[in-house]
Design an enzyme around this catalytic site. Structure first.
Site, PDB file in Angstrom:
ATOM      1  N   HIS A 173       0.887  -1.077   0.065  1.00  0.00           N
ATOM      2  CA  HIS A 173      -0.248  -0.114  -0.027  1.00  0.00           C
ATOM      3  C   HIS A 173       1.023   1.324   0.120  1.00  0.00           C
ATOM      4  O   HIS A 173       0.636   1.875  -0.585  1.00  0.00           O
ATOM      5  CB  HIS A 173      -0.858  -0.024   1.174  1.00  0.00           C
ATOM      6  CG  HIS A 173      -1.430   1.323   1.392  1.00  0.00           C
ATOM      7  ND1 HIS A 173      -3.062   1.435   1.160  1.00  0.00           N
ATOM      8  CD2 HIS A 173      -1.246   2.342   2.050  1.00  0.00           C
ATOM      9  CE1 HIS A 173      -3.386   2.816   1.429  1.00  0.00           C
ATOM     10  NE2 HIS A 173      -2.212   3.632   2.045  1.00  0.00           N
ATOM     11  N   GLU A 174       1.810   1.194   0.883  1.00  0.00           N
ATOM     12  CA  GLU A 174       2.361   2.501   1.047  1.00  0.00           C
ATOM     13  C   GLU A 174       3.458   2.617  -0.155  1.00  0.00           C
ATOM     14  O   GLU A 174       3.678   3.900  -0.741  1.00  0.00           O
ATOM     15  CB  GLU A 174       3.389   2.365   2.111  1.00  0.00           C
ATOM     16  CG  GLU A 174       2.618   2.590   3.544  1.00  0.00           C
ATOM     17  CD  GLU A 174       1.904   3.762   3.578  1.00  0.00           C
ATOM     18  OE1 GLU A 174       2.067   4.759   2.870  1.00  0.00           O
ATOM     19  OE2 GLU A 174       0.730   3.873   4.308  1.00  0.00           O
ATOM     20  N   HIS A 177       1.693   4.368  -3.147  1.00  0.00           N
ATOM     21  CA  HIS A 177       1.732   5.691  -3.113  1.00  0.00           C
ATOM     22  C   HIS A 177       2.740   6.281  -3.746  1.00  0.00           C
ATOM     23  O   HIS A 177       2.445   7.447  -4.501  1.00  0.00           O
ATOM     24  CB  HIS A 177       1.788   6.328  -1.635  1.00  0.00           C
ATOM     25  CG  HIS A 177       0.478   6.367  -1.129  1.00  0.00           C
ATOM     26  ND1 HIS A 177      -0.701   7.008  -1.288  1.00  0.00           N
ATOM     27  CD2 HIS A 177       0.227   5.613   0.140  1.00  0.00           C
ATOM     28  CE1 HIS A 177      -1.502   6.719  -0.243  1.00  0.00           C
ATOM     29  NE2 HIS A 177      -1.083   5.982   0.606  1.00  0.00           N
TER      30      HIS A 177
END
Length: 355
Positions: A173-174, A177
């Site tokens: 997820h990170e 980004h």
């Protein structure tokens, strides 16, 4: 062609929403409130540092020496907040005794592999950007974040949150980004901010599914499963399959995510509800992937990736803009067959116009 909109400020993105930490900070249990407050203070400091870095310029990073192979470096902050910390593992180094370091290293590799194998993308910037992570950040730090340059993981407080390297989808997820930063670069407020968060949930989930060899039916579609401590009444931070059902806990609060536009939340908190309203595009992706079946990264994921990297979306794109772009991407790659129909129906089911 992939857009690279370097003129827009890279954002500071955390996996745990501020509204969750705010709720914990008001707990009557000093063990819980103290850890949450320390996390909020640390997040505020890192957010400020992110803005300062944007003004003075981030240090340049050389691409990986070997094309299409990851270049990973893991650092240990030793419970301080100075980044990146002490280097403890580099690319190709054997696993050590620290399980957190090993999980971070493996998670960076899993993310690199999915983007390369499924979408022919060489690292998060498409040009072999080295992947840097710091573990053991702060004391009782209950979050993980991408700061525009690297990943950072806290150990949690052991009461509410466990080690943030445990769920591979949190790592994915990170890092996703970062992919958004180098492509559509959605601004981090309101609907474009919710799209920014949703895209990271989508690819975080796909990384977990790819790593576990799960198809759309087998996947749990949870974000952060395994992160919550045993005392918490909940199963994850978010659910793409059933937004609003991830947790319902006396201390943590109730998962506020809506699944459709009927529940859209208008708020000035959390950058206009970026972690809340992301449940709507999250659910649209789940519905499309479920309808298509098979491996979600192969068709539904390809459509979302095409949409993100096509260069046609503005940084302030809203849900309708993104929905229309996914429909166009489905038609462009697959024609107006089942893929196109599945995407159109998915957005209709969540109440977002796509035509």
């Amino acid at each position: 062609m992939t857009a690279n909109r370097t003129g827009f400020e890279p954002v500071f993105c955390t996996i745990v929403p501020p509204h969750v930490l705010d709720h914990l900070a008001r707990s009557g249990d000093p063990r819980l409130s103290a850890a949450a407050r320390k996390t909020l203070v640390a997040d505020a400091a890192q957010r400020t540092a992110r803005r300062l870095t944007t003004v003075v310029g981030a240090p340049s990073v050389s691409p990986a020496a070997e094309p299409e192979k990851p270049q990973r470096t893991i650092h240990d902050a030793k419970h301080k907040q100075d980044l990146p910390g002490k280097k403890v593992r580099g690319e190709g180094d054997k696993p050590g005794k620290d399980a957190t370091v090993n999980r971070a290293y493996a998670g960076l590799g899993a993310t690199f592999e999915l983007f390369l194998k499924a979408f022919s993308r060489n690292s998060i910037d498409g040009q072999g950007l080295p992947l840097i992570a710091t573990v053991h950040f702060g004391e009782d730090y209950g979050n993980a974040f991408w700061n525009g340059e690297q990943m950072v993981f806290g150990d949690g407080d052991g009461e509410i949150f466990l080690d943030f390297t445990i769920p591979v989808d949190v790592i994915g997820h990170e890092l996703a980004h970062g992919v958004t930063q180098y492509t559509a670069n959605f601004s981090y407020f309101g609907q474009p901010g919710a799209l920014n968060e949703s895209v990271s949930d989508v690819f975080g989930s796909l990384i977990k599914q790819y790593t576990l060899g799960q198809n759309a039916e087998q996947a749990d579609w949870l974000i952060g499963a395994g992160l919550l401590a045993p005392r918490v009444t909940g199963k994850a931070l978010r659910s793409m399959k059933e937004p609003g059902s991830a947790y319902d806990d006396d201390v943590l609060g109730k998962d506020p995510q809506p699944a459709t536009m009927d529940g859209y939340v208008r708020t000035g908190r959390d950058n206009g509800g970026v972690h809340i309203n992301s449940g709507i595009p999250n659910h649209a992706f789940y519905l499309a992937a479920e309808a298509l079946g098979g491996n979600a990264w192969e068709r539904a994921g390809q459509i979302w990736y095409d949409t993100l990297t096509a260069g046609g979306l503005e940084v302030d794109a809203n849900f309708e803009d993104f929905a229309k772009a996914t429909v166009a991407a489905a038609a462009s790659r697959y024609g107006e067959g089942e893929e196109h129909q599945a995407v159109v129906k998915a957005w209709s089911q969540v109440g977002v116009a796509s035509s």
